[in-house]
Design a protein around this motif. Sequence first.
Motif, PDB file in Angstrom:
ATOM      1  N   PHE A  32       5.089  13.852   0.808  1.00  0.00           N
ATOM      2  CA  PHE A  32       4.011  13.638   1.161  1.00  0.00           C
ATOM      3  C   PHE A  32       3.021  14.720   1.750  1.00  0.00           C
ATOM      4  O   PHE A  32       1.947  14.994   1.294  1.00  0.00           O
ATOM      5  N   LYS A  77       0.757  -0.888  -0.072  1.00  0.00           N
ATOM      6  CA  LYS A  77       0.055   0.072   0.015  1.00  0.00           C
ATOM      7  C   LYS A  77       0.912   1.186  -0.088  1.00  0.00           C
ATOM      8  O   LYS A  77       0.603   2.182  -0.907  1.00  0.00           O
ATOM      9  N   VAL A  78       1.936   1.396   0.758  1.00  0.00           N
ATOM     10  CA  VAL A  78       3.009   2.466   0.904  1.00  0.00           C
ATOM     11  C   VAL A  78       3.489   2.781  -0.574  1.00  0.00           C
ATOM     12  O   VAL A  78       3.826   3.658  -0.913  1.00  0.00           O
ATOM     13  N   ARG A  91       4.560   5.510  -5.559  1.00  0.00           N
ATOM     14  CA  ARG A  91       4.600   5.199  -7.112  1.00  0.00           C
ATOM     15  C   ARG A  91       5.237   6.427  -7.882  1.00  0.00           C
ATOM     16  O   ARG A  91       6.245   6.684  -8.458  1.00  0.00           O
ATOM     17  N   GLU A 148       2.464   1.795  -3.406  1.00  0.00           N
ATOM     18  CA  GLU A 148       1.377   2.524  -4.242  1.00  0.00           C
ATOM     19  C   GLU A 148       1.369   4.205  -3.877  1.00  0.00           C
ATOM     20  O   GLU A 148       1.360   4.816  -4.829  1.00  0.00           O
ATOM     21  N   GLU A 149       1.452   4.514  -2.751  1.00  0.00           N
ATOM     22  CA  GLU A 149       1.309   5.937  -2.693  1.00  0.00           C
ATOM     23  C   GLU A 149       2.714   6.671  -2.829  1.00  0.00           C
ATOM     24  O   GLU A 149       2.572   7.791  -3.281  1.00  0.00           O
TER      25      GLU A 149
END
Length: 228
Positions: free
Chosen positions: A79, A49-50, A55, A52-53
């Motif tokens: 971020f 999941k991280v 990417r 994907e964040e």
Amino acid sequence: MVGRLVDWVATQRDSIWVNWVQSNYLKGQEWMEYKPSSNSSWVWRRICKVKEEMRNGYVNGEWSVQPGGYSPAGCYDWFRGTRPRIQWDKAVWNGWTIPKHQFLGWMVAHKALNTVERLVRFGVIIEDKCYLCGIASETIEHLFWTWLNGAILANSTGLEGVQNAIVMSLMYQVWQQRNRSRNEMTLLRPERVAGAILENMRSRVRTREKTVMTLAERDWLIKMRLLE
């Protein structure tokens, strides 16, 4: 911090853990295109999941956000994004301002006080008139904002710190008087409010007197009746 593990896989770091991931999960698949199965462990799904964040931070398999490769601090800044510089921090967070005044200043800066306008928005009351003037809508801007943005000075030491602390003390007394007007329907005379501000600052200056370094600063404090 999880992003560091993502980067190890992306850059094919020479480690037993990365080799194990390649052998048991990726099995020749591109890391950025990989999707975990539904029966994967929670830890592995979290790492994915991280990934994907993160990417968009990779170009040709390399972390492109900052020079020198991945770092948790650089990823955090990425971020978070760019934020405008706040203007009120020196007035609120300085050694001269009394702690309870600091807290009020912080609440004002974040528009978190329960002003009448805010209570109306929450449906607690209907009438939004200011408890002090009885005319304007009682908002943070009406009570404080001009002072917070216009009266503060750039630094937080010496005489500028003292002046900022006076502004914070004034704001605190305004809020106290507003609450007195709302709860008791009475107000102190301006002379008594000014006296309370003066006494608060005298007490604060006495506790920090040794930080006043020059004769000119000391003379100014005596002239302002903040130091004897």
